[in-house]
Design a protein around this motif. Structure first.
Motif, PDB file in Angstrom:
ATOM      1  N   THR A 216     -29.570  22.079  -7.297  1.00  0.00           N
ATOM      2  CA  THR A 216     -30.073  22.374  -5.957  1.00  0.00           C
ATOM      3  C   THR A 216     -29.296  21.593  -4.905  1.00  0.00           C
ATOM      4  O   THR A 216     -28.921  22.137  -3.850  1.00  0.00           O
ATOM      5  CB  THR A 216     -31.569  22.022  -5.863  1.00  0.00           C
ATOM      6  N   ALA A 217     -29.034  20.309  -5.175  1.00  0.00           N
ATOM      7  CA  ALA A 217     -28.276  19.488  -4.225  1.00  0.00           C
ATOM      8  C   ALA A 217     -26.842  19.997  -4.072  1.00  0.00           C
ATOM      9  O   ALA A 217     -26.305  20.038  -2.954  1.00  0.00           O
ATOM     10  CB  ALA A 217     -28.274  18.034  -4.697  1.00  0.00           C
ATOM     11  N   ASP A 218     -26.218  20.400  -5.176  1.00  0.00           N
ATOM     12  CA  ASP A 218     -24.851  20.927  -5.110  1.00  0.00           C
ATOM     13  C   ASP A 218     -24.807  22.233  -4.316  1.00  0.00           C
ATOM     14  O   ASP A 218     -23.882  22.472  -3.528  1.00  0.00           O
ATOM     15  CB  ASP A 218     -24.303  21.153  -6.518  1.00  0.00           C
ATOM     16  N   GLU A 219     -25.806  23.085  -4.527  1.00  0.00           N
ATOM     17  CA  GLU A 219     -25.856  24.345  -3.780  1.00  0.00           C
ATOM     18  C   GLU A 219     -26.051  24.095  -2.287  1.00  0.00           C
ATOM     19  O   GLU A 219     -25.426  24.753  -1.444  1.00  0.00           O
ATOM     20  CB  GLU A 219     -26.983  25.221  -4.324  1.00  0.00           C
ATOM     21  N   ALA A 220     -26.913  23.120  -1.952  1.00  0.00           N
ATOM     22  CA  ALA A 220     -27.124  22.784  -0.541  1.00  0.00           C
ATOM     23  C   ALA A 220     -25.850  22.214   0.074  1.00  0.00           C
ATOM     24  O   ALA A 220     -25.495  22.537   1.220  1.00  0.00           O
ATOM     25  CB  ALA A 220     -28.275  21.788  -0.407  1.00  0.00           C
ATOM     26  N   ALA A 221     -25.136  21.370  -0.682  1.00  0.00           N
ATOM     27  CA  ALA A 221     -23.885  20.808  -0.181  1.00  0.00           C
ATOM     28  C   ALA A 221     -22.844  21.902   0.038  1.00  0.00           C
ATOM     29  O   ALA A 221     -22.072  21.861   1.010  1.00  0.00           O
ATOM     30  CB  ALA A 221     -23.359  19.766  -1.162  1.00  0.00           C
ATOM     31  N   ALA A 222     -22.814  22.879  -0.854  1.00  0.00           N
ATOM     32  CA  ALA A 222     -21.865  23.989  -0.706  1.00  0.00           C
ATOM     33  C   ALA A 222     -22.173  24.798   0.549  1.00  0.00           C
ATOM     34  O   ALA A 222     -21.266  25.214   1.280  1.00  0.00           O
ATOM     35  CB  ALA A 222     -21.907  24.880  -1.943  1.00  0.00           C
ATOM     36  N   ARG A 223     -23.483  25.010   0.804  1.00  0.00           N
ATOM     37  CA  ARG A 223     -23.857  25.756   2.010  1.00  0.00           C
ATOM     38  C   ARG A 223     -23.502  24.977   3.279  1.00  0.00           C
ATOM     39  O   ARG A 223     -23.011  25.548   4.258  1.00  0.00           O
ATOM     40  CB  ARG A 223     -25.345  26.081   1.981  1.00  0.00           C
ATOM     41  N   TYR A 225     -21.150  22.759   3.620  1.00  0.00           N
ATOM     42  CA  TYR A 225     -19.701  22.768   3.771  1.00  0.00           C
ATOM     43  C   TYR A 225     -19.221  24.092   4.370  1.00  0.00           C
ATOM     44  O   TYR A 225     -18.390  24.117   5.285  1.00  0.00           O
ATOM     45  CB  TYR A 225     -19.058  22.531   2.410  1.00  0.00           C
ATOM     46  N   GLU A 226     -19.752  25.185   3.868  1.00  0.00           N
ATOM     47  CA  GLU A 226     -19.368  26.497   4.386  1.00  0.00           C
ATOM     48  C   GLU A 226     -19.773  26.643   5.846  1.00  0.00           C
ATOM     49  O   GLU A 226     -19.006  27.171   6.666  1.00  0.00           O
ATOM     50  CB  GLU A 226     -20.027  27.588   3.532  1.00  0.00           C
ATOM     51  N   THR A 227     -20.985  26.156   6.187  1.00  0.00           N
ATOM     52  CA  THR A 227     -21.449  26.233   7.571  1.00  0.00           C
ATOM     53  C   THR A 227     -20.569  25.408   8.498  1.00  0.00           C
ATOM     54  O   THR A 227     -20.205  25.844   9.601  1.00  0.00           O
ATOM     55  CB  THR A 227     -22.911  25.748   7.669  1.00  0.00           C
ATOM     56  N   ASP A 228     -20.201  24.197   8.055  1.00  0.00           N
ATOM     57  CA  ASP A 228     -19.339  23.335   8.869  1.00  0.00           C
ATOM     58  C   ASP A 228     -17.978  23.977   9.100  1.00  0.00           C
ATOM     59  O   ASP A 228     -17.433  23.918  10.223  1.00  0.00           O
ATOM     60  CB  ASP A 228     -19.167  21.972   8.196  1.00  0.00           C
ATOM     61  N   LEU A 229     -17.406  24.573   8.059  1.00  0.00           N
ATOM     62  CA  LEU A 229     -16.108  25.221   8.231  1.00  0.00           C
ATOM     63  C   LEU A 229     -16.196  26.408   9.180  1.00  0.00           C
ATOM     64  O   LEU A 229     -15.288  26.633  10.002  1.00  0.00           O
ATOM     65  CB  LEU A 229     -15.573  25.676   6.872  1.00  0.00           C
ATOM     66  N   LYS A 230     -17.279  27.164   9.083  1.00  0.00           N
ATOM     67  CA  LYS A 230     -17.461  28.297  10.008  1.00  0.00           C
ATOM     68  C   LYS A 230     -17.620  27.802  11.449  1.00  0.00           C
ATOM     69  O   LYS A 230     -17.084  28.409  12.385  1.00  0.00           O
ATOM     70  CB  LYS A 230     -18.687  29.113   9.598  1.00  0.00           C
ATOM     71  N   GLN A 231     -18.377  26.685  11.624  1.00  0.00           N
ATOM     72  CA  GLN A 231     -18.543  26.129  12.963  1.00  0.00           C
ATOM     73  C   GLN A 231     -17.216  25.657  13.518  1.00  0.00           C
ATOM     74  O   GLN A 231     -16.896  25.887  14.704  1.00  0.00           O
ATOM     75  CB  GLN A 231     -19.541  24.967  12.917  1.00  0.00           C
ATOM     76  N   GLY A 232     -16.400  24.996  12.681  1.00  0.00           N
ATOM     77  CA  GLY A 232     -15.094  24.551  13.128  1.00  0.00           C
ATOM     78  C   GLY A 232     -14.210  25.722  13.511  1.00  0.00           C
ATOM     79  O   GLY A 232     -13.503  25.678  14.535  1.00  0.00           O
ATOM     80  N   ALA A 233     -14.230  26.794  12.699  1.00  0.00           N
ATOM     81  CA  ALA A 233     -13.415  27.972  13.005  1.00  0.00           C
ATOM     82  C   ALA A 233     -13.872  28.630  14.307  1.00  0.00           C
ATOM     83  O   ALA A 233     -13.040  29.100  15.107  1.00  0.00           O
ATOM     84  CB  ALA A 233     -13.503  28.961  11.850  1.00  0.00           C
ATOM     85  N   LYS A 234     -15.182  28.660  14.531  1.00  0.00           N
ATOM     86  CA  LYS A 234     -15.716  29.250  15.763  1.00  0.00           C
ATOM     87  C   LYS A 234     -15.244  28.472  16.989  1.00  0.00           C
ATOM     88  O   LYS A 234     -14.832  29.062  18.009  1.00  0.00           O
ATOM     89  CB  LYS A 234     -17.238  29.272  15.702  1.00  0.00           C
ATOM     90  N   LEU A 235     -15.298  27.133  16.900  1.00  0.00           N
ATOM     91  CA  LEU A 235     -14.834  26.309  18.013  1.00  0.00           C
ATOM     92  C   LEU A 235     -13.352  26.507  18.274  1.00  0.00           C
ATOM     93  O   LEU A 235     -12.898  26.516  19.434  1.00  0.00           O
ATOM     94  CB  LEU A 235     -15.128  24.841  17.728  1.00  0.00           C
ATOM     95  N   ARG A 236     -12.566  26.678  17.245  1.00  0.00           N
ATOM     96  CA  ARG A 236     -11.127  26.887  17.428  1.00  0.00           C
ATOM     97  C   ARG A 236     -10.850  28.242  18.096  1.00  0.00           C
ATOM     98  O   ARG A 236      -9.921  28.353  18.906  1.00  0.00           O
ATOM     99  CB  ARG A 236     -10.409  26.779  16.090  1.00  0.00           C
ATOM    100  N   ARG A 237     -11.649  29.251  17.740  1.00  0.00           N
ATOM    101  CA  ARG A 237     -11.476  30.554  18.404  1.00  0.00           C
ATOM    102  C   ARG A 237     -11.816  30.435  19.886  1.00  0.00           C
ATOM    103  O   ARG A 237     -11.119  31.004  20.742  1.00  0.00           O
ATOM    104  CB  ARG A 237     -12.354  31.607  17.720  1.00  0.00           C
ATOM    105  N   GLN A 238     -12.892  29.701  20.188  1.00  0.00           N
ATOM    106  CA  GLN A 238     -13.263  29.512  21.595  1.00  0.00           C
ATOM    107  C   GLN A 238     -12.175  28.736  22.336  1.00  0.00           C
ATOM    108  O   GLN A 238     -11.851  29.056  23.495  1.00  0.00           O
ATOM    109  CB  GLN A 238     -14.598  28.763  21.678  1.00  0.00           C
ATOM    110  N   ALA A 239     -11.611  27.721  21.657  1.00  0.00           N
ATOM    111  CA  ALA A 239     -10.548  26.939  22.290  1.00  0.00           C
ATOM    112  C   ALA A 239      -9.324  27.800  22.567  1.00  0.00           C
ATOM    113  O   ALA A 239      -8.667  27.659  23.619  1.00  0.00           O
ATOM    114  CB  ALA A 239     -10.171  25.760  21.395  1.00  0.00           C
TER     115      ALA A 239
END
Length: 456
Positions: A216-223, A225-239
């Motif tokens: 459960t902890a590994d699955e939460a960490a994977a989610r 991580y994926e959310t953080d990468l998507k947030q970073g990509a979104k900010l780069r598109r806005q930039a």
């Protein structure tokens, strides 16, 4: 107060086995130690026992704490001694003369038959040797007992005896046990340490519940991580959009905002931690060649006896036919390995009374000692010297069995028991025999490999 405390402990042997390990072992703890083959379980036990120095971090123990390690195999010196004498040597020297009665108490607790107690340890079966090693470790009355794969070689009845023996130890005795036996861990532990190269995890639960929590902890960490990468990509598109607008309009404010968005994206991406991804330990598959023979092996009253001639059992008349999957069940010391030794000698062309083999039969053998592996062989050499596969194919086969490329030049002698077992099973698969002889094939193999392994 903790008996033993590990702080930021790390060990590197060629490559990091584990780093940043924190663990406090209290009186009465029953801790299961779980990791894939070759990830440092046995090494960690030796570090705690003081037999190896750590590469990083520190170990502190309360003054007067007694630590005993039950290792996987007896030494040659121990094997040469009668069982009772070997155990007597495990008693504290200052009390040995008047406390030798404790040897018989330990032997009784482990249900060791009277006729085995004065035999050389090396003449006993692997299961009884394992029970003797356990008895020797407990005779010193340790505060912390370290057990390295204690269920290997044990039959089902002896595993039950072992569980009861551990349960009956004094409550304040702490235990750290490395094992690949899920049911055994669930039966004797109340905490679980999952040893990892980074981010080792400890749960206050036996293996089954702890494994569910870890997943459960590994699955939460994977989610995350994926959310953080998507947030970073979104900010780069806005930039990027603001950058284009700033270039076209000449706005200094948009240029500043663009820089801020990029910096924020970098902070999020650098802080994002991927979920733990366990390196594949490899899946063991056994290939075989077919046979048109009606009978592969015939037994005609094969007699199985001890070296001194004591009868263990007779086979009567039996046959093994193509396609059969036969399990050999018997208590420790009943003659399973001696029976298989007779079969193996017959398969290799020796005349063995009571065994006849089909002359066209190609057999593949894995014995308990993995004796077909040379200690000085390298992993790559063990493959290319036996099969015409070439270096590139050998590397691919070894990687598929869970050996990273940087380990392919290692000698067999430095491998863990589980790694040697996986190499032996890979060689067996490449031989494609028409008949497999496997003596305790799951000894040393980790939980995931046991679960995934199957014949084709």
């Amino acid at each position: 107060m903790s008996l033993v405390t590990l702080r930021a402990l790390g060990l590197t042997l060629g490559a990091p086995l584990f780093t940043g390990l924190d663990l406090a072992i209290q009186k009465g703890d029953r801790i299961g130690l779980v990791a894939a083959n070759g990830r440092g379980k046995s090494t960690l036990l030796k570090v705690i026992a003081g037999l190896l120095p750590p590469s990083d971090g520190a170990i502190t123990a309360t003054r007067g704490t007694r630590i005993a390690l039950m290792q996987q195999e007896p030494t040659p010196e121990q094997q040469a001694l009668p069982l009772r004498a070997m155990l007597a040597g495990a008693l504290p020297p200052e009390t040995r003369e008047w406390e030798d009665w404790r040897v018989d108490v330990a032997l009784d607790a482990l249900a060791v038959p009277a006729d085995l107690r004065d035999r050389p340890l090396g003449a006993l079966s692997g299961g009884w040797q394992r029970m003797a090693m356990l008895a020797a470790a407990t005779l010193a009355e340790p505060d912390l007992l370290l057990l390295d794969e204690p269920t290997n070689h044990l039959d089902l009845a002896r595993i039950g005896t072992l569980e009861r023996f551990i349960v009956d130890l004094p409550r304040e005795t702490a235990i750290l046990v490395a094992s690949h036996d899920r049911a055994f861990l669930d039966g004797v532990t109340n905490r679980t340490l999952f040893l990892r190269s980074t981010g080792s995890a400890v749960y206050a639960a036996p293996y089954g519940a702890a494994r569910a929590s870890l997943d459960t902890a590994d699955e939460a960490a994977a989610r995350r991580y994926e959310t953080d990468l998507k947030q970073g990509a979104k900010l780069r598109r806005q930039a990027a959009k603001l950058h284009n607008l700033g270039v076209n309009s000449g706005s200094d404010l948009l240029t500043v905002k663009t820089k801020q968005l990029r910096e924020r994206a970098e902070r999020i991406e650098s802080a994002a931690k991927p979920a733990h991804l366990e390196e594949s330990a490899g899946r063991i598959r056994l290939d075989e060649r077919g046979s048109e023979a009606k009978v592969l092996i015939a037994f005609d009253d094969l007699v199985v006896a001890t070296p001194d001639g004591r009868l263990l059992f007779e086979t009567g008349r039996r046959w093994i036919r193509p396609g059969e999957r036969i399990v050999l069940l018997a208590p420790n010391g009943a003659g399973k390995s001696r029976f298989l030794d007779s079969v193996i000698r017959a398969l290799r062309g020796e005349a063995v009374r009571g065994v006849r083999t089909n002359p066209s039969l190609v057999a593949g053998v894995v014995d308990q000692q993995l004796s077909h592996l040379g200690a000085d062989e390298t992993l790559q050499g063990a493959v290319v010297s036996r099969f015409p596969v070439g270096d590139q194919r050998a590397r691919a086969l070894l990687a598929g069995a869970g050996f990273p490329v940087e380990r392919h030049g290692d000698r067999v002698s430095v491998l863990s028991g589980g790694q040697r077992a996986r190499l032996a099973m890979l060689i067996l698969r490449l031989e494609k025999p028409g008949f497999h002889v496997l003596d305790e094939p799951t000894n040393h193999l980790d939980i995931e490999v046991r679960r995934c392994s199957r014949p084709n």
